[in-house]
Motif scaffolding. Structure first.
Motif, short mmCIF file in Angstrom:
data_model
loop_
_atom_site.label_atom_id
_atom_site.label_comp_id
_atom_site.label_asym_id
_atom_site.label_seq_id
_atom_site.Cartn_x
_atom_site.Cartn_y
_atom_site.Cartn_z
N ARG A 1 0.70 -0.95 0.27
CA ARG A 1 -0.08 0.20 -0.52
C ARG A 1 1.07 1.27 0.22
NH1 ARG A 1 -4.06 1.13 5.12
NH2 ARG A 1 -0.92 1.10 6.16
N ILE A 2 1.52 1.32 0.89
CA ILE A 2 3.10 2.52 0.72
C ILE A 2 3.45 2.55 -0.42
CG2 ILE A 2 5.39 2.74 1.56
CD1 ILE A 2 4.41 1.72 4.32
N ILE A 3 4.37 1.68 -0.99
CA ILE A 3 4.87 1.82 -2.51
C ILE A 3 3.37 2.12 -3.87
CG2 ILE A 3 5.86 0.71 -4.30
CD1 ILE A 3 7.67 1.11 -2.25
N VAL A 4 1.98 1.83 -3.59
CA VAL A 4 1.59 2.44 -4.29
C VAL A 4 1.12 3.49 -4.40
CG1 VAL A 4 -1.02 1.90 -5.01
CG2 VAL A 4 -0.10 -0.27 -4.52
N GLU A 5 0.63 4.23 -2.74
CA GLU A 5 0.81 5.12 -2.84
C GLU A 5 1.56 6.62 -3.15
OE1 GLU A 5 -0.54 5.61 1.31
OE2 GLU A 5 -2.55 4.52 1.16
N LYS A 6 2.52 5.86 -2.67
CA LYS A 6 3.69 6.81 -3.24
C LYS A 6 3.87 7.06 -4.81
CE LYS A 6 7.08 5.96 1.38
NZ LYS A 6 7.77 6.41 1.26
N GLY A 7 4.00 5.80 -5.21
CA GLY A 7 3.76 5.93 -7.10
C GLY A 7 2.56 7.06 -7.63
N LEU A 8 1.57 6.58 -6.86
CA LEU A 8 0.67 7.54 -7.07
C LEU A 8 0.84 9.14 -6.62
CD1 LEU A 8 -2.94 5.85 -6.41
CD2 LEU A 8 -1.84 5.45 -8.44
N THR A 9 1.43 9.72 -5.94
CA THR A 9 1.92 10.69 -5.47
C THR A 9 2.84 11.73 -6.50
OG1 THR A 9 1.22 10.36 -3.24
CG2 THR A 9 2.73 12.63 -4.07
N LEU A 10 4.06 10.35 -6.49
CA LEU A 10 4.98 10.79 -7.98
C LEU A 10 4.21 11.02 -9.25
CD1 LEU A 10 8.22 8.75 -7.35
CD2 LEU A 10 7.68 10.46 -6.33
N LEU A 11 3.54 10.76 -9.96
CA LEU A 11 2.48 10.37 -10.94
C LEU A 11 1.72 12.04 -10.90
CD1 LEU A 11 1.52 7.00 -11.41
CD2 LEU A 11 3.36 8.07 -13.02
N ALA A 12 1.11 12.17 -9.96
CA ALA A 12 0.43 13.89 -9.35
C ALA A 12 0.93 14.71 -9.67
CB ALA A 12 -0.42 13.64 -7.93
N GLN A 13 2.11 14.68 -8.66
CA GLN A 13 3.13 15.53 -8.83
C GLN A 13 3.94 16.33 -10.25
OE1 GLN A 13 7.08 15.70 -8.26
NE2 GLN A 13 7.48 17.84 -8.04
N SER A 14 4.59 15.35 -11.07
CA SER A 14 5.15 15.76 -11.72
C SER A 14 3.78 15.47 -13.40
CB SER A 14 6.12 14.37 -11.91
OG SER A 14 5.53 13.17 -12.33
N TYR A 15 2.87 15.26 -12.89
CA TYR A 15 1.74 15.41 -13.96
C TYR A 15 1.64 14.47 -15.02
CZ TYR A 15 1.34 19.88 -11.69
OH TYR A 15 0.75 21.11 -11.12
N LEU A 16 2.47 13.36 -14.99
CA LEU A 16 2.79 11.96 -16.04
C LEU A 16 1.57 11.24 -15.79
CD1 LEU A 16 6.52 11.04 -14.93
CD2 LEU A 16 6.11 12.33 -17.09
#
Length: 283
Positions: A75-90
């Motif tokens: 769950r931590i890995i998924v939440e961090k990955g989604l945060t990276l996508l949202a922060q970088s607009y990818l």
């Protein structure tokens, strides 16, 4: 995940039956046991573990809390990955690179469980190089001269930073124009610029429509509509009067004024030449 150091490895598979095809002992120690859920994809793994004397511990059916450590890490890995996508607009097509980068950062984050050490430090007995970390999804310029086929090609071009290579000590750079991925150690980063944010019109203020030069606004400026001025301070002219006639202002009748009653007056004492004598008489 290593239960001792909390270090996490992530593998992306097309089918769950492909997991755990090989076990390596790279840290001068053998694997004693493996904790997993009771999924059918672990049947081949159980045979492999028995051959190497490794105990396979399985959680009870529908009891995820018995394997809670790895469930929380997922769950931590998924939440961090989604945060990276949202922060970088990818877009979500880069989810694999985002989850790998999230795992890379998670292994280098200090935690109170390990006495404020990172899993990387506990496993490798050394502090990781934090200067090597860069902002995910930012604009970068890798050194591309080894990839060029002609001498007149540019030595670099704008790319997107997608993470860290697991097989190289270098950065993964994505060329948006050609959809190619380059791995380079020599990269210049612009961590305040995100190319996918600039490519979105609703996210980029510089690409907002120029209202001052739009055809609709220009037409309104060249042919302004006729407006009738309205003076709110002057009463409208009656229909019987012409525009050239003057307006007669009749003063409003003043309200009737009622005289106010006069206050009661106290009797005035007689005037005496000797004022002190008058005071004695009053006493």
């Amino acid at each position: 995940m290593d239960d001792c150091s909390k270090f996490v490895w992530v593998y992306f598979l097309s089918q769950k039956s492909q997991n755990f095809k090989m076990v390596k002992t790279q840290f001068s120690c053998d694997i004693k046991s493996l904790q997993s859920d009771g999924g059918g994809e672990y049947q081949n793994v159980s045979t492999f573990l028995k051959q190497h004397g490794i105990i396979h511990r399985v959680s009870c059916p529908h009891t995820q809390e018995q394997n809670g450590a790895i469930e929380r890490r997922n769950r931590i890995i998924v939440e961090k990955g989604l945060t990276l996508l949202a922060q970088s607009y990818l877009p979500h097509v880069f989810w694999e690179h985002a989850f790998k980068t999230a795992t890379y950062l998670h292994n280098r984050t200090i935690t109170p469980i390990l006495n404020y050490e990172s899993p990387y430090q506990r496993l490798y007995q050394k502090i990781p190089d934090y200067a090597f970390l860069k902002t995910f999804g930012c604009l970068c310029y890798p050194y591309l001269r080894p990839y060029n086929s002609y001498k007149i090609d540019f030595w670099s071009k704008p790319c997107i930073f997608l993470g860290y290579s697991a097989s190289h000590k270098g950065y993964i750079c994505f060329d948006q124009s050609t959809s190619k991925i380059y791995i380079s150690r020599h990269v210049v980063f612009d961590e305040d610029t995100f190319p996918y944010k600039r490519s979105l019109p609703h996210q980029n203020e510089s690409q907002s429509p120029d209202l001052a030069n739009s055809p609709t606004v220009l037409a309104q400026v060249q042919n302004p509509p006729t407006m009738t001025p309205i003076n709110l301070l002057v009463p409208p002219v009656p229909p019987s009067f012409s525009h050239s006639s003057s307006i007669i202002q009749t003063p409003l009748p003043s309200p009737p004024q009622t005289p106010l009653p006069s206050p009661p007056q106290s009797p005035i004492p007689p005037v005496h030449r000797d004022w002190g004598l008058y005071e004695l008489r009053q006493q």
